[in-house]
Design a protein around this motif. Structure first.
Motif, PDB file in Angstrom:
ATOM      1  N   ALA A  13     -24.291  -6.796   4.618  1.00 37.43           N
ATOM      2  CA  ALA A  13     -24.986  -6.833   5.902  1.00 37.43           C
ATOM      3  C   ALA A  13     -25.069  -5.438   6.512  1.00 37.43           C
ATOM      4  O   ALA A  13     -26.113  -5.048   7.066  1.00 37.43           O
ATOM      5  CB  ALA A  13     -24.275  -7.791   6.853  1.00 37.43           C
ATOM      6  N   LEU A  14     -23.988  -4.677   6.406  1.00 31.24           N
ATOM      7  CA  LEU A  14     -23.997  -3.306   6.933  1.00 31.24           C
ATOM      8  C   LEU A  14     -24.976  -2.436   6.155  1.00 31.24           C
ATOM      9  O   LEU A  14     -25.676  -1.595   6.734  1.00 31.24           O
ATOM     10  CB  LEU A  14     -22.595  -2.720   6.874  1.00 31.24           C
ATOM     11  N   ARG A  15     -25.038  -2.598   4.837  1.00 32.64           N
ATOM     12  CA  ARG A  15     -25.980  -1.823   4.021  1.00 32.64           C
ATOM     13  C   ARG A  15     -27.418  -2.154   4.404  1.00 32.64           C
ATOM     14  O   ARG A  15     -28.276  -1.252   4.492  1.00 32.64           O
ATOM     15  CB  ARG A  15     -25.755  -2.106   2.537  1.00 32.64           C
ATOM     16  N   ALA A  16     -27.706  -3.429   4.622  1.00 37.27           N
ATOM     17  CA  ALA A  16     -29.061  -3.823   5.021  1.00 37.27           C
ATOM     18  C   ALA A  16     -29.400  -3.249   6.394  1.00 37.27           C
ATOM     19  O   ALA A  16     -30.510  -2.738   6.621  1.00 37.27           O
ATOM     20  CB  ALA A  16     -29.175  -5.343   5.021  1.00 37.27           C
ATOM     21  N   PHE A  17     -28.474  -3.336   7.330  1.00 36.09           N
ATOM     22  CA  PHE A  17     -28.674  -2.801   8.680  1.00 36.09           C
ATOM     23  C   PHE A  17     -28.944  -1.305   8.628  1.00 36.09           C
ATOM     24  O   PHE A  17     -29.896  -0.800   9.253  1.00 36.09           O
ATOM     25  CB  PHE A  17     -27.437  -3.099   9.524  1.00 36.09           C
ATOM     26  N   ASP A  18     -28.119  -0.567   7.884  1.00 37.66           N
ATOM     27  CA  ASP A  18     -28.298   0.878   7.778  1.00 37.66           C
ATOM     28  C   ASP A  18     -29.657   1.207   7.173  1.00 37.66           C
ATOM     29  O   ASP A  18     -30.353   2.124   7.643  1.00 37.66           O
ATOM     30  CB  ASP A  18     -27.171   1.455   6.916  1.00 37.66           C
ATOM     31  N   ALA A  19     -30.064   0.485   6.160  1.00 36.30           N
ATOM     32  CA  ALA A  19     -31.343   0.763   5.511  1.00 36.30           C
ATOM     33  C   ALA A  19     -32.516   0.489   6.441  1.00 36.30           C
ATOM     34  O   ALA A  19     -33.490   1.258   6.483  1.00 36.30           O
ATOM     35  CB  ALA A  19     -31.458  -0.077   4.233  1.00 36.30           C
ATOM     36  N   VAL A  20     -32.465  -0.608   7.196  1.00 35.38           N
ATOM     37  CA  VAL A  20     -33.563  -0.939   8.114  1.00 35.38           C
ATOM     38  C   VAL A  20     -33.709   0.131   9.187  1.00 35.38           C
ATOM     39  O   VAL A  20     -34.822   0.584   9.501  1.00 35.38           O
ATOM     40  CB  VAL A  20     -33.344  -2.327   8.744  1.00 35.38           C
ATOM     41  N   VAL A  21     -32.592   0.569   9.766  1.00 34.81           N
ATOM     42  CA  VAL A  21     -32.660   1.583  10.830  1.00 34.81           C
ATOM     43  C   VAL A  21     -33.154   2.908  10.262  1.00 34.81           C
ATOM     44  O   VAL A  21     -33.975   3.596  10.881  1.00 34.81           O
ATOM     45  CB  VAL A  21     -31.289   1.746  11.506  1.00 34.81           C
ATOM     46  N   SER A  59     -40.758  -9.095  16.928  1.00 34.13           N
ATOM     47  CA  SER A  59     -42.097  -9.594  17.244  1.00 34.13           C
ATOM     48  C   SER A  59     -42.640 -10.251  15.986  1.00 34.13           C
ATOM     49  O   SER A  59     -41.964 -10.309  14.958  1.00 34.13           O
ATOM     50  CB  SER A  59     -43.006  -8.449  17.709  1.00 34.13           C
ATOM     51  N   ALA A  60     -43.849 -10.708  16.040  1.00 35.39           N
ATOM     52  CA  ALA A  60     -44.422 -11.411  14.896  1.00 35.39           C
ATOM     53  C   ALA A  60     -44.523 -10.515  13.673  1.00 35.39           C
ATOM     54  O   ALA A  60     -44.360 -10.970  12.532  1.00 35.39           O
ATOM     55  CB  ALA A  60     -45.803 -11.951  15.255  1.00 35.39           C
ATOM     56  N   ASN A  61     -44.780  -9.212  13.850  1.00 31.71           N
ATOM     57  CA  ASN A  61     -45.033  -8.332  12.712  1.00 31.71           C
ATOM     58  C   ASN A  61     -44.072  -7.157  12.615  1.00 31.71           C
ATOM     59  O   ASN A  61     -44.265  -6.287  11.759  1.00 31.71           O
ATOM     60  CB  ASN A  61     -46.468  -7.774  12.795  1.00 31.71           C
ATOM     61  N   ALA A  62     -43.062  -7.097  13.475  1.00 36.58           N
ATOM     62  CA  ALA A  62     -42.198  -5.912  13.463  1.00 36.58           C
ATOM     63  C   ALA A  62     -40.796  -6.271  13.928  1.00 36.58           C
ATOM     64  O   ALA A  62     -40.573  -7.308  14.579  1.00 36.58           O
ATOM     65  CB  ALA A  62     -42.794  -4.824  14.356  1.00 36.58           C
ATOM     66  N   ILE A  63     -39.871  -5.398  13.589  1.00 31.41           N
ATOM     67  CA  ILE A  63     -38.498  -5.511  14.051  1.00 31.41           C
ATOM     68  C   ILE A  63     -38.060  -4.104  14.463  1.00 31.41           C
ATOM     69  O   ILE A  63     -38.212  -3.144  13.709  1.00 31.41           O
ATOM     70  CB  ILE A  63     -37.588  -6.089  12.951  1.00 31.41           C
ATOM     71  N   THR A  64     -37.561  -3.969  15.699  1.00 30.12           N
ATOM     72  CA  THR A  64     -37.240  -2.661  16.251  1.00 30.12           C
ATOM     73  C   THR A  64     -35.796  -2.631  16.728  1.00 30.12           C
ATOM     74  O   THR A  64     -35.379  -3.519  17.487  1.00 30.12           O
ATOM     75  CB  THR A  64     -38.159  -2.330  17.442  1.00 30.12           C
ATOM     76  N   PRO A  65     -34.989  -1.653  16.254  1.00 29.90           N
ATOM     77  CA  PRO A  65     -33.601  -1.584  16.715  1.00 29.90           C
ATOM     78  C   PRO A  65     -33.536  -1.262  18.203  1.00 29.90           C
ATOM     79  O   PRO A  65     -34.284  -0.413  18.703  1.00 29.90           O
ATOM     80  CB  PRO A  65     -32.999  -0.462  15.861  1.00 29.90           C
ATOM     81  N   ASN A  66     -32.659  -1.957  18.910  1.00 25.17           N
ATOM     82  CA  ASN A  66     -32.476  -1.661  20.326  1.00 25.17           C
ATOM     83  C   ASN A  66     -31.465  -0.527  20.502  1.00 25.17           C
ATOM     84  O   ASN A  66     -30.945   0.031  19.511  1.00 25.17           O
ATOM     85  CB  ASN A  66     -32.067  -2.918  21.094  1.00 25.17           C
TER      86      ASN A  66
END
Length: 309
Positions: A13-21, A59-66
């Motif tokens: 989960a941490l690897r996925a989180f780091d990669a997305v950001v 959102s429907a087409n995106a994911i943005t880190p807060n």
């Protein structure tokens, strides 16, 4: 007793989180991690559930880190950097550590020296430590990579692979053999003893005599000889230089027998009381150079040390 640490988030989960950001999207992270985008999405959900906090605006087409996610990502990245650095340091340290070989003195011969030289040729600069002793080697406690022992153990917690069992007989120089008309003549000969014994504690002299001639000669030859040495190579050298005779295994002196430098005056070969075994740790993984040495030893044992009856 110190308090236990709280459970860490799952590493995946941490690897996925780091990669997305870092990469800016779930699809890019999925491609980098070689998993499906749905797997990355699930990892992110698992991480948020574990932390009890949301990390992304969706959102429907995106994911943005807060803002919380961006601050957390810096700590996660620093943690990964430290983990990678520590892992590389350990790997580098292990790559420089010597290969430790522990072997029965009987195996201290030219054939083993040649195999070690071959490993050096294939892995230039590799450090090797050789110890020749009859004492059992604890491959874990002593951090021995490869142990070559006489007999099958027991070796608790280790992987034991039989190498070979040979035949043995008294051998000497042709000049010495000229004065040995019958096995009883060995009673007056200069006999070389070795540190290895049969499982019942008898000397190899007594073992050979009992198998080849009978109990009376075995009892007489069971008395300690005047010379005791370790190492098949050194024993061979003594036999070539001194008027002496030794019980040796045929596979270890095949070259000397073939050349006529050594002979078996009575040509009575009996099965050795024990075979040799290759012992390695069940818990530690052999490094490439040690793994290569192990393979060379096993190949040599199967091709050159194993002799027909």
């Amino acid at each position: 007793m110190p308090p236990s640490r709280p459970a860490l988030p799952p590493l995946n989960a941490l690897r996925a989180f780091d990669a997305v950001v870092r990469l800016g999207s779930v699809s890019a992270a999925a491609s980098a991690l070689d998993v499906a985008p749905s797997t990355v999405t699930q990892h992110l959900r698992n991480l948020e559930d574990h932390l009890g906090a949301s990390l992304f605006e969706r959102s429907a087409n995106a994911i943005t880190p807060n803002a919380r996610a961006l601050a957390y990502a810096e700590a996660v990245r620093a943690g990964f950097d430290q983990l990678f650095a520590a892992s590389e340091a350990v790997s580098a340290d292990l790559s420089q550590a010597p290969i430790r070989l522990s072997a029965a003195p009987t195996l201290a011969g030219v054939w083993l020296a040649r195999l070690i030289a071959q490993v050096e040729a294939e892995f230039p600069g590799v450090a090797i430590r050789c110890d020749f002793s009859t004492q059992p080697a604890d491959v874990d406690a002593d951090q021995v990579d490869i142990a070559l022992r006489y007999g099958a153990g027991p070796y608790p917690g280790a992987v034991v692979e039989p190498l070979y069992t040979d035949v043995m007989a008294p051998v000497c120089s042709p000049q010495m053999a000229a004065g040995l008309a019958a096995p009883e003549d060995l009673l007056n000969a200069l006999r070389i003893e070795t540190a290895e014994t049969a499982p019942d504690g008898r000397s190899l002299w007594a073992w050979w005599a009992q198998q080849a001639v009978g109990d009376d000669l075995a009892q007489a030859l069971g008395q300690p000889g005047r010379w005791q040495v370790q190492g098949s190579g050194f024993t061979q050298a003594l036999l070539l230089e001194a008027p002496a005779v030794a019980v040796m295994e045929r596979g270890l002196i095949a070259g000397a027998l073939a050349s006529g430098a050594l002979v078996a005056p009575f040509a009575v070969w009996v099965p050795a009381p024990c075979g040799y075994a290759l012992v390695t740790s069940r818990r530690r993984v052999l490094r490439p150079a040690a793994k290569r040495l192990k393979a060379l030893i096993k190949r040599h044992a199967s091709q050159a040390l194993r002799r027909p009856e």
